[in-house]
Motif scaffolding. Structure first.
Motif, PDB file in Angstrom:
ATOM      1  N   THR A  42       0.833  -1.206   0.000  1.00  0.00           N
ATOM      2  CA  THR A  42       0.000   0.000   0.000  1.00  0.00           C
ATOM      3  C   THR A  42       0.863   1.249   0.000  1.00  0.00           C
ATOM      4  OG1 THR A  42      -1.808  -1.138   1.126  1.00  0.00           O
ATOM      5  CG2 THR A  42      -1.796   1.267   1.252  1.00  0.00           C
ATOM      6  N   VAL A  43       1.927   1.244   0.795  1.00  0.00           N
ATOM      7  CA  VAL A  43       2.836   2.392   0.832  1.00  0.00           C
ATOM      8  C   VAL A  43       3.451   2.601  -0.552  1.00  0.00           C
ATOM      9  CG1 VAL A  43       4.985   3.299   1.803  1.00  0.00           C
ATOM     10  CG2 VAL A  43       3.295   2.210   3.306  1.00  0.00           C
ATOM     11  N   ALA A  44       3.931   1.535  -1.169  1.00  0.00           N
ATOM     12  CA  ALA A  44       4.546   1.646  -2.495  1.00  0.00           C
ATOM     13  C   ALA A  44       3.523   2.125  -3.523  1.00  0.00           C
ATOM     14  CB  ALA A  44       5.142   0.304  -2.915  1.00  0.00           C
ATOM     15  N   ASP A  45       2.326   1.565  -3.506  1.00  0.00           N
ATOM     16  CA  ASP A  45       1.296   1.966  -4.469  1.00  0.00           C
ATOM     17  C   ASP A  45       0.889   3.432  -4.278  1.00  0.00           C
ATOM     18  OD1 ASP A  45       1.333  -0.591  -5.487  1.00  0.00           O
ATOM     19  OD2 ASP A  45      -0.548  -1.207  -4.519  1.00  0.00           O
ATOM     20  N   THR A  46       0.743   3.851  -3.029  1.00  0.00           N
ATOM     21  CA  THR A  46       0.355   5.231  -2.752  1.00  0.00           C
ATOM     22  C   THR A  46       1.442   6.193  -3.186  1.00  0.00           C
ATOM     23  OG1 THR A  46      -1.002   4.512  -0.890  1.00  0.00           O
ATOM     24  CG2 THR A  46      -0.387   6.832  -0.942  1.00  0.00           C
ATOM     25  N   ARG A  47       2.696   5.882  -2.859  1.00  0.00           N
ATOM     26  CA  ARG A  47       3.807   6.743  -3.273  1.00  0.00           C
ATOM     27  C   ARG A  47       3.918   6.814  -4.795  1.00  0.00           C
ATOM     28  NH1 ARG A  47       7.330  10.363  -0.525  1.00  0.00           N
ATOM     29  NH2 ARG A  47       6.506  10.220   1.568  1.00  0.00           N
ATOM     30  N   THR A  48       3.692   5.706  -5.456  1.00  0.00           N
ATOM     31  CA  THR A  48       3.734   5.699  -6.917  1.00  0.00           C
ATOM     32  C   THR A  48       2.636   6.603  -7.479  1.00  0.00           C
ATOM     33  OG1 THR A  48       4.695   3.490  -6.927  1.00  0.00           O
ATOM     34  CG2 THR A  48       3.650   4.219  -8.960  1.00  0.00           C
ATOM     35  N   SER A  49       1.470   6.582  -6.864  1.00  0.00           N
ATOM     36  CA  SER A  49       0.376   7.465  -7.285  1.00  0.00           C
ATOM     37  C   SER A  49       0.728   8.927  -7.040  1.00  0.00           C
ATOM     38  CB  SER A  49      -0.918   7.113  -6.547  1.00  0.00           C
ATOM     39  OG  SER A  49      -1.363   5.842  -6.933  1.00  0.00           O
TER      40      SER A  49
END
Length: 107
Positions: free
Chosen positions: A48-55
């Motif tokens: 979730t952290v990686a996906d949110t940062r990518t967004s």
């Protein structure tokens, strides 16, 4: 570092930029995650952290490209971010349009 602080409310504690050849820049940012993101990683929610940062990076893409182009006076033709949430490291990668040198063939 300034741009990360402006966009995310907190900047990294360490950053370095490296040229990877004449047309590629890699920026390494350490300790840039927000406190809540670090807690999420500790709870096992790295994805979730990686996906949110990518967004976040996708949403601020233009600001990052504009800043690098203004600093280096080079045209950015590609930009990509990568994150290792477990180790709190973010990479900002920029590819530049090739600058032709007199007497050398274009690759």
């Amino acid at each position: 570092m300034r741009l990360h602080k402006e966009q995310f409310g907190r900047g990294p504690s360490y950053s370095r930029a490296y040229f990877a050849g004449p047309d590629m820049l890699v920026c390494e940012l350490r300790h840039a995650l927000l406190p809540a993101e670090r807690r999420m990683v500790q709870m096992g929610d790295k994805k979730t952290v990686a996906d949110t940062r990518t967004s976040y990076q996708a949403a601020t893409r233009r600001e990052f490209i504009d800043a690098i182009q203004a600093i280096l006076h080079r045209e950015v033709i590609a930009f990509a971010s990568a994150i290792d949430p477990e180790n709190d490291v973010i990479y900002e990668n920029f590819s530049f349009a090739r600058v032709s040198q007199p007497g050398t063939p274009e690759a």
